[in-house]
Enzyme design. Structure first.
Site, mmCIF file in Angstrom:
data_model
loop_
_atom_site.group_PDB
_atom_site.id
_atom_site.type_symbol
_atom_site.label_atom_id
_atom_site.label_comp_id
_atom_site.label_asym_id
_atom_site.label_seq_id
_atom_site.Cartn_x
_atom_site.Cartn_y
_atom_site.Cartn_z
ATOM 1 N N HIS A 1 0.844 -1.211 0.000
ATOM 2 C CA HIS A 1 0.000 0.000 0.000
ATOM 3 C C HIS A 1 0.875 1.255 0.000
ATOM 4 O O HIS A 1 0.872 2.033 0.970
ATOM 5 C CB HIS A 1 -0.864 -0.079 1.260
ATOM 6 C CG HIS A 1 -1.994 0.880 1.364
ATOM 7 N ND1 HIS A 1 -1.856 2.230 1.201
ATOM 8 C CD2 HIS A 1 -3.301 0.674 1.639
ATOM 9 C CE1 HIS A 1 -3.028 2.813 1.380
ATOM 10 N NE2 HIS A 1 -3.923 1.886 1.649
ATOM 11 N N GLU B 1 -0.916 1.236 -5.284
ATOM 12 C CA GLU B 1 -0.696 0.006 -4.526
ATOM 13 C C GLU B 1 -0.612 -1.195 -5.464
ATOM 14 O O GLU B 1 -1.466 -1.393 -6.323
ATOM 15 C CB GLU B 1 -1.846 -0.193 -3.538
ATOM 16 C CG GLU B 1 -2.111 1.050 -2.690
ATOM 17 C CD GLU B 1 -3.406 0.978 -1.895
ATOM 18 O OE1 GLU B 1 -3.791 -0.143 -1.507
ATOM 19 O OE2 GLU B 1 -4.037 2.016 -1.674
HETATM 20 C C1 BG6 Z 1 -6.971 2.031 0.410
HETATM 21 C C2 BG6 Z 1 -8.415 1.624 0.319
HETATM 22 O O1 BG6 Z 1 -6.177 1.010 -0.091
HETATM 23 O O2 BG6 Z 1 -6.650 2.264 1.776
HETATM 24 C C3 BG6 Z 1 -9.280 2.730 0.933
HETATM 25 O O3 BG6 Z 1 -8.773 1.379 -1.031
HETATM 26 C C4 BG6 Z 1 -8.851 3.004 2.347
HETATM 27 O O4 BG6 Z 1 -10.637 2.341 0.876
HETATM 28 C C5 BG6 Z 1 -7.358 3.313 2.364
HETATM 29 O O5 BG6 Z 1 -9.590 4.101 2.862
HETATM 30 C C6 BG6 Z 1 -6.792 3.564 3.761
HETATM 31 O O6 BG6 Z 1 -7.089 2.512 4.605
HETATM 32 P P1 BG6 Z 1 -6.699 2.576 6.141
HETATM 33 O O7 BG6 Z 1 -7.271 1.328 6.763
HETATM 34 O O8 BG6 Z 1 -5.212 2.615 6.203
HETATM 35 O O9 BG6 Z 1 -7.326 3.847 6.693
#
Ligand code: BG6
Length: 287
Positions: free
Chosen positions: A161, A261
């Site tokens: 991510h 990602e």
């Molecule tokens: C992204 C998702 O990968 O991560 C989003 O597609 C999400 O929907 C974002 O809001 C952040 O996620 P988190 O759990 O780190 O707040």
């Protein structure tokens, strides 16, 4: 931490109260936390920081760090069933074991591992898996996540991510032209027309194996993410309201970042037979 002998260029450190390693080798530099095997910073030698870290990030055991490269595994978001917790799986907050540390003339590589035994609450996931993660730091940042099933078949999702420092108000994301995507904001299926620019909350799962470029005229650079064995690319920018709603994200910080990602998630969920392995690779560089 680990008893491994660290070669010159890799130093164990306590950073923001968490165990971490600083890497400084001829090809580049990085900061990697044991929690989540989380690459928080990376830049090739002579270049500005490429990854993005929130000034509001919280450094605390069990809390995912906002920025860098969280590992989403073994599910993405709330998982395919829509109700799995914690969000994005347990890997980004598990303490990974350092099992290897090497350098060559240009680069350094850290190798991490977790098994079910390293995770307190597996959320119903089979315990006899092994996840291995290698972080190669140099002119490129090469991240490879290998998942091996135990005696049971294994179904899982995964994503590296990555948060990047870009001017989100001007960045042009290329490589996904013509790709189909799930728009998670509207819940619709779409096809990408031209390059991506951000004009509102953007949360999309693209079906694509292609490399992605982020052209940032403000910074005068192009960030390239190339990948292997990844059938999806997720593109995320929270924009105004979602930024304000997140406690570990500054209200205006959406302007300075985007996530691209490297993933196998949603329809790209992976299925391993007992004993089988799968490796997904994300390779980031400056063009
Ligand atoms: C992204 C998702 O990968 O991560 C989003 O597609 C999400 O929907 C974002 O809001 C952040 O996620 P988190 O759990 O780190 O707040």
């Amino acid at each position: 931490m680990s008893d491994l002998e660290l070669p010159q260029g890799i130093t164990a450190a306590d950073v923001n109260g968490l165990p971490a390693w600083r890497i400084d080798v001829p090809g580049g530099r990085a900061l990697v936390y044991a929690q989540g095997a989380h690459v928080a910073e990376w830049a090739p030698a002579g270049a500005d920081e490429v990854l993005w870290l929130s000034e509001q990030a919280v450094y605390s055991p069990g809390k995912a760090i906002r920025g860098g490269v969280p590992i989403c595994f073994p599910w993405f978001g709330p998982g395919r069933s829509g109700d799995r917790k914690p969000a994005h799986g347990f890997a980004r907050t598990a303490t990974w074991r350092l099992v290897g540390a090497e350098t060559d003339e240009q680069a350094a590589t850290l190798r991490f591992e977790i098994t079910g035994d390293d995770v307190a609450d597996l959320g119903g996931f089979p315990a006899d898996f092994t996840a291995s993660y290698s972080v190669q730091v140099g002119k490129e940042l090469v991240l490879a996540l290998t998942v091996t099933a135990g005696e049971q078949p294994l179904d899982f999702e995964e994503a590296l991510h990555s948060y990047f420092t870009v001017d989100a108000t001007g960045v042009r994301i290329g490589g996904l032209e013509g790709a189909g995507y799930l728009d998670k904001v509207t819940g619709t299926q779409q096809v990408q027309q031209g390059e991506i620019t951000f004009t509102g909350e953007t949360d999309r799962v693209y079906s694509s194996e292609a490399p992605v470029t982020m052209g940032d005229d403000t910074a005068g650079r192009v960030i390239v993410v190339d990948k292997v064995a990844s059938s999806q690319t997720v593109v995320w920018n929270p924009w105004v309201d979602k930024s304000a709603a997140m406690g570990d994200f500054g209200d205006d910080e959406w302007q300075t970042m985007c996530c691209v990602e490297t993933a196998n998630c949603v329809d790209g969920e992976l299925h391993l037979a007992p004993g089988e392995s799968h490796t997904m690779v994300s390779r980031t560089s400056l063009a």
